[in-house]
Scaffold this motif. Structure first.
Motif, mmCIF file in Angstrom:
data_model
loop_
_atom_site.group_PDB
_atom_site.id
_atom_site.type_symbol
_atom_site.label_atom_id
_atom_site.label_comp_id
_atom_site.label_asym_id
_atom_site.label_seq_id
_atom_site.Cartn_x
_atom_site.Cartn_y
_atom_site.Cartn_z
ATOM 1 N N MET A 143 0.815 -1.193 0.000
ATOM 2 C CA MET A 143 0.000 0.000 0.000
ATOM 3 C C MET A 143 0.862 1.263 0.000
ATOM 4 S SD MET A 143 -3.034 -1.105 -0.295
ATOM 5 C CE MET A 143 -2.263 -2.442 -1.245
ATOM 6 N N ALA A 144 1.981 1.224 0.737
ATOM 7 C CA ALA A 144 2.879 2.379 0.736
ATOM 8 C C ALA A 144 3.447 2.618 -0.661
ATOM 9 C CB ALA A 144 4.011 2.173 1.740
ATOM 10 N N ALA A 145 3.747 1.536 -1.383
ATOM 11 C CA ALA A 145 4.283 1.670 -2.737
ATOM 12 C C ALA A 145 3.261 2.323 -3.666
ATOM 13 C CB ALA A 145 4.688 0.300 -3.274
ATOM 14 N N ILE A 146 2.012 1.924 -3.540
ATOM 15 C CA ILE A 146 0.973 2.510 -4.381
ATOM 16 C C ILE A 146 0.753 3.973 -4.014
ATOM 17 C CG2 ILE A 146 -1.491 2.430 -4.937
ATOM 18 C CD1 ILE A 146 -1.361 -0.599 -4.698
ATOM 19 N N ARG A 147 0.791 4.287 -2.727
ATOM 20 C CA ARG A 147 0.613 5.678 -2.311
ATOM 21 C C ARG A 147 1.775 6.547 -2.784
ATOM 22 N NH1 ARG A 147 -1.450 3.621 3.474
ATOM 23 N NH2 ARG A 147 -3.674 3.485 3.007
ATOM 24 N N ALA A 148 2.983 6.000 -2.739
ATOM 25 C CA ALA A 148 4.130 6.751 -3.244
ATOM 26 C C ALA A 148 3.988 7.008 -4.741
ATOM 27 C CB ALA A 148 5.419 5.990 -2.955
ATOM 28 N N GLN A 149 3.515 6.011 -5.455
ATOM 29 C CA GLN A 149 3.302 6.153 -6.896
ATOM 30 C C GLN A 149 2.237 7.208 -7.176
ATOM 31 O OE1 GLN A 149 2.862 2.600 -9.671
ATOM 32 N NE2 GLN A 149 0.728 3.266 -9.552
ATOM 33 N N GLU A 150 1.157 7.188 -6.397
ATOM 34 C CA GLU A 150 0.096 8.179 -6.591
ATOM 35 C C GLU A 150 0.602 9.587 -6.302
ATOM 36 O OE1 GLU A 150 -3.736 9.684 -7.450
ATOM 37 O OE2 GLU A 150 -2.860 7.710 -7.842
ATOM 38 N N HIS A 151 1.414 9.725 -5.283
ATOM 39 C CA HIS A 151 1.947 11.043 -4.923
ATOM 40 C C HIS A 151 2.752 11.648 -6.069
ATOM 41 C CE1 HIS A 151 3.491 14.262 -2.371
ATOM 42 N NE2 HIS A 151 4.707 13.991 -2.828
ATOM 43 N N SER A 152 3.394 10.814 -6.865
ATOM 44 C CA SER A 152 4.246 11.306 -7.953
ATOM 45 C C SER A 152 3.457 11.712 -9.202
ATOM 46 C CB SER A 152 5.274 10.231 -8.333
ATOM 47 O OG SER A 152 4.637 9.118 -8.970
ATOM 48 N N ARG A 153 2.168 11.392 -9.241
ATOM 49 C CA ARG A 153 1.358 11.703 -10.424
ATOM 50 C C ARG A 153 0.979 13.190 -10.435
ATOM 51 N NH1 ARG A 153 -2.834 7.065 -12.163
ATOM 52 N NH2 ARG A 153 -3.671 8.929 -13.186
ATOM 53 N N PHE A 206 -4.394 12.551 -3.883
ATOM 54 C CA PHE A 206 -3.980 12.923 -2.535
ATOM 55 C C PHE A 206 -2.460 13.060 -2.521
ATOM 56 C CE2 PHE A 206 -3.966 8.334 -2.758
ATOM 57 C CZ PHE A 206 -2.740 7.989 -2.210
ATOM 58 N N ALA A 207 -1.958 13.731 -1.508
ATOM 59 C CA ALA A 207 -0.515 13.877 -1.345
ATOM 60 C C ALA A 207 -0.053 12.994 -0.193
ATOM 61 C CB ALA A 207 -0.160 15.333 -1.066
ATOM 62 N N ASP A 208 0.998 12.232 -0.432
ATOM 63 C CA ASP A 208 1.626 11.442 0.628
ATOM 64 C C ASP A 208 3.132 11.440 0.400
ATOM 65 O OD1 ASP A 208 2.504 9.714 2.554
ATOM 66 O OD2 ASP A 208 1.009 8.164 2.172
ATOM 67 N N PRO A 209 3.805 12.499 0.837
ATOM 68 C CA PRO A 209 5.257 12.583 0.631
ATOM 69 C C PRO A 209 6.057 11.660 1.535
ATOM 70 C CG PRO A 209 4.510 14.431 1.946
ATOM 71 C CD PRO A 209 3.272 13.685 1.520
ATOM 72 N N TYR A 210 5.367 10.965 2.452
ATOM 73 C CA TYR A 210 6.065 10.123 3.423
ATOM 74 C C TYR A 210 6.134 8.654 3.005
ATOM 75 C CZ TYR A 210 4.718 14.334 5.844
ATOM 76 O OH TYR A 210 4.520 15.649 6.171
ATOM 77 N N ALA A 211 5.288 8.247 2.091
ATOM 78 C CA ALA A 211 5.222 6.832 1.710
ATOM 79 C C ALA A 211 6.568 6.316 1.209
ATOM 80 C CB ALA A 211 4.143 6.625 0.652
ATOM 81 N N GLN A 212 7.267 7.126 0.413
ATOM 82 C CA GLN A 212 8.544 6.669 -0.128
ATOM 83 C C GLN A 212 9.583 6.475 0.961
ATOM 84 O OE1 GLN A 212 9.007 5.827 -3.497
ATOM 85 N NE2 GLN A 212 10.809 4.855 -2.579
ATOM 86 N N ALA A 225 13.442 4.523 -4.541
ATOM 87 C CA ALA A 225 13.015 5.683 -5.319
ATOM 88 C C ALA A 225 13.698 5.707 -6.676
ATOM 89 C CB ALA A 225 13.340 6.960 -4.548
ATOM 90 N N GLY A 226 12.911 5.924 -7.713
ATOM 91 C CA GLY A 226 13.443 6.051 -9.058
ATOM 92 C C GLY A 226 13.693 4.744 -9.778
#
Length: 268
Positions: free
Chosen positions: A1-11, A16-22, A35-36
Motif C-alpha cells: 500500500m505504501a508503494a501505491i501511495r508513493a506512486q500516486e503522490h508522484s502523479r 492525494f498527497a503522501d510525501p512520506y510513503a517513499q 526511489a526512481g
C-alpha cells in the motif's frame, strides 16, 4: 500500500498527497521499491491492478475522516494503521486526538522512519500497540481514548481479510465504544481469480489472505449494528474522480469481484 501511495503522490493528477510513503519504502531496503527504480516491467501486477482502487479509496476515506473532524468530532481512531501517514499529511484541527492502532513492531518501524526525517503530526497523535484479535478496546482506553465522545473510525483494508465472525466482532467492539454522532469510514471488496493470480505472483503468503468479511451486504451489516449506512460502489467513485474502474472490480468484465466504499453514522 505504501508503494501505491508513493506512486500516486508522484502523479501530476494525484488524488492525494503522501510525501512520506517513499520514506517507508526506502527504509525497507527492498530494491524493488527504491526511489526512481520503478518501471512498467518491474512493477508487480498486483500493484498495477490495485493502484486506482487504492488511490480512490484513500481519497474517499481521507475526505470522510477530515470532514468529521472539521464538523467537531474530537477523536479519530485508525485501526490496523500500518504505514498510514494520515496523522502527518492531512490538515487536522489541532485539538483532534488521533489514535493509531497496530502491532507494536509495525508502529516501531514507522516511528523510526518518521523520526529519522523529523516528521511530526499535525494533531495530538497517540500510538496504541495492540492486536485486533485481542481485547484492543481496553488498550485504546488506557491510551486516553474516551468512548463517551464522538469518534471517527477507520477500517481500511481490513474487512476482506476477516472471517464473518471476526468482522462482526470488530464492528461490535467499535459500536460499543462509539458515542452518538460517531462516524465509521471503511472499504470492502470481493476476491476474484484475477486478484488471486496477482497475489500468488507477488507472494504465496498473500494467496489465502482473503476470508470474505461480513456475510451480508454492507448496508444491512452496518444497519444491524445501528449505523446509518452510505455505501458506494467503487465504479461510481472512480468515475467521479476521472479514474478507470480497476479490472478486478469492473462489473462489465466476467469473473470479477465488487468493491465498495462506505460511511456509517450513529444518530446523535
Amino acid at each position: 500500500m505504501a508503494a501505491i501511495r508513493a506512486q500516486e503522490h508522484s502523479r501530476p493528477d494525484r488524488l492525494f498527497a503522501d510525501p512520506y510513503a517513499q520514506h517507508f519504502l526506502d527504509a525497507s531496503g527492498d530494491a524493488i521499491f527504491a526511489a526512481g527504480t520503478q518501471t512498467a516491467a518491474s512493477t508487480p501486477e498486483l500493484f498495477t491492478l490495485m493502484a486506482d482502487q487504492v488511490a480512490v479509496r484513500t481519497r474517499f476515506l481521507d475526505d470522510a475522516l477530515t470532514s468529521a473532524a472539521r464538523a467537531g468530532t474530537p477523536q479519530t481512531v485508525l485501526l490496523a494503521c500500518g504505514m498510514d501517514a494520515r496523522a502527518f499529511r492531512l490538515d487536522w484541527p489541532p485539538a483532534t486526538a488521533l489514535f493509531e492502532v497496530d502491532f507494536a513492531d509495525t508502529l516501531a518501524y514507522r516511528a523510526a522512519v518518521l523520526s529519522a526525517h523529523d516528521i511530526t503530526a499535525t494533531c495530538r497523535r497517540t500510538e496504541v500497540p495492540t492486536d485486533l484479535r485481542e481485547n484492543w478496546p481496553t488498550a485504546l482506553c488506557a491510551a486516553g481514548f474516551d468512548p463517551n465522545l464522538p469518534t471517527a473510525w477507520l477500517m481500511e483494508g481490513i474487512l476482506y481479510a476477516l472471517t464473518s465472525h471476526a468482522a462482526d466482532l470488530l464492528l461490535e467492539r467499535v459500536t460499543a465504544n462509539s458515542a452518538p454522532g460517531s462516524t465509521l469510514a471503511l472499504d470492502h471488496q470481493e476476491d476474484s481469480a484475477l486478484l488471486r493470480s496477482a497475489r500468488a505472483a507477488l507472494s504465496k503468503e498473500l494467496v489465502d489472505i482473503w476470508h470474505g468479511g461480513p456475510s451480508e451486504d454492507l448496508n444491512s451489516w452496518l444497519a444491524r449494528y445501528g449505523w446509518q449506512p452510505e455505501v458506494h460502489a467503487l465504479e461510481e467513485v472512480t468515475t467521479t474522480h476521472g479514474r478507470p474502474v480497476p479490472p478486478p472490480f469492473d462489473p462489465q468484465r466476467p469473473d470479477t469481484g465488487r468493491s465498495w466504499l462506505a460511511i456509517g453514522r450513529l444518530p446523535s
